[in-house]
Enzyme design. Structure first.
Site, PDB file in Angstrom:
ATOM      1  N   SER A  50      36.906  -9.635 -31.434  1.00 15.94           N
ATOM      2  CA  SER A  50      37.309  -9.047 -30.156  1.00 15.94           C
ATOM      3  C   SER A  50      36.781  -7.623 -30.050  1.00 15.94           C
ATOM      4  O   SER A  50      36.221  -7.092 -30.999  1.00 15.94           O
ATOM      5  CB  SER A  50      38.829  -9.099 -30.006  1.00 15.94           C
ATOM      6  OG  SER A  50      39.447  -8.427 -31.062  1.00 15.94           O
ATOM      7  N   CYS A  51      36.981  -7.024 -28.887  1.00 18.78           N
ATOM      8  CA  CYS A  51      36.488  -5.690 -28.574  1.00 18.78           C
ATOM      9  C   CYS A  51      36.753  -4.724 -29.719  1.00 18.78           C
ATOM     10  O   CYS A  51      37.877  -4.688 -30.216  1.00 18.78           O
ATOM     11  CB  CYS A  51      37.173  -5.187 -27.304  1.00 18.78           C
ATOM     12  SG  CYS A  51      36.791  -3.499 -26.851  1.00 18.78           S
ATOM     13  N   PRO A  52      35.799  -3.904 -30.152  1.00 17.40           N
ATOM     14  CA  PRO A  52      34.452  -3.698 -29.597  1.00 17.40           C
ATOM     15  C   PRO A  52      33.367  -4.500 -30.312  1.00 17.40           C
ATOM     16  O   PRO A  52      32.183  -4.266 -30.072  1.00 17.40           O
ATOM     17  CB  PRO A  52      34.231  -2.201 -29.863  1.00 17.40           C
ATOM     18  CG  PRO A  52      34.873  -1.994 -31.199  1.00 17.40           C
ATOM     19  CD  PRO A  52      36.074  -2.931 -31.215  1.00 17.40           C
TER      20      PRO A  52
END
Lengths: 81, 190
Positions: A17-19
């Site tokens: 997931s982000c980033p």
């Protein structure tokens, strides 16, 4: 699947997931030659907006296409310089 | 009645050649003014060391590096714990004073509750495959992010330069941070 370009390499960032999708895409692009096309396979829905934003804000890359499947998001990025 | 062009005769107006020369001159001046370092820069000041507040500077730093930014993150006070090799793996989260957490303050203040809250958060981080603080630091360092540990607060906290991750810059102070901020396109205090 678009027939307008050939995929040079595939980067699997499923689960991340982000980033991480953007960060890993950047690192993978750095290792490719000019003209190469990177396919990025992600499961993070935010990657649709994030990779688009990253590609338009970064020199030397071009976002060719994005595909939204069943919980899988594919991005095609060409290294232009 | 005069036949002159209003506002003066045509003889007074600059010729095309003069205008062209003036444009060239201005273009040169513009090129000179915008010349040199066109690398984008970001400067972040990280002052917090709780588990939740450690994420924003690291996520933004690594993402900016992916955009080609030259990034420096200046860590001071509790922000130093993010760079501390041991402490960064044990950052805590408290429900006290945080009405968004599902624990009333009176209960959150009981001994051992911070450990419970932290475990809840760590489980969420794990379940969501969110990167750990350590992963984000290693990734950021790989991407060329410069992490700076404020010398005054290293001394204040009783830390040693060896306590920090390899690649962390020590021996820097507010003037270094200010210089980075002055040159940066984006400045953030977290």
């Amino acid at each position: 699947m678009s027939a307008e370009f050939d995929i040079t390499e595939t980067l699997d960032v499923t689960g991340a997931s982000c980033p991480m999708p953007v960060v890993k895409t950047k690192s993978a692009i750095d290792d490719l030659a000019e003209g190469a096309v990177l396919e990025v396979v992600a499961t993070d829905p935010g990657s649709m907006s994030d990779i688009d934003g990253w590609a338009s804000g970064t020199d030397g890359v071009e976002l060719l296409d994005q595909e939204e499947g069943d919980d899988v998001y594919k991005h095609y990025v060409r290294k232009t310089e | 009645m005069s036949t002159d062009t209003p506002g003066g005769s045509a003889d007074d107006a600059p010729s095309r050649a003069e205008l062209a020369a003036r444009v060239d001159e201005l273009e040169d001046a513009l090129a000179e003014a915008t010349d040199g370092d066109d690398t984008k820069k970001m400067s972040i000041i990280a002052t917090k060391g709780t588990l939740d507040m450690a994420y924003p500077p690291l996520i933004l730093a690594s993402t900016a590096a992916a955009f080609g930014y030259e990034v420096t993150v200046f860590h001071t006070f509790w922000g130093l714990d993010i760079l501390h090799e041991e402490r960064s793996k044990n950052l805590k989260l408290s429900s006290v004073g945080n009405p968004n957490m599902p624990v009333p303050n009176a209960v959150a203040a009981l001994p051992g509750m911070d450990r419970v809250t932290t475990m809840m958060m760590e489980r969420k981080i794990d379940d969501n495959d969110t990167a750990t603080i350590e992963e984000l630091i290693e990734t950021s360092l790989d991407m060329g992010v410069e992490f700076q540990a404020c010398q005054m607060t290293i001394d204040l906290m009783g830390y040693d330069e060896d306590n920090f991750y390899d690649g962390v810059t020590t021996g820097v102070g507010a003037a270094t941070a200010l210089q980075d901020m002055a040159e940066a396109d984006i400045q953030l205090l977290v």
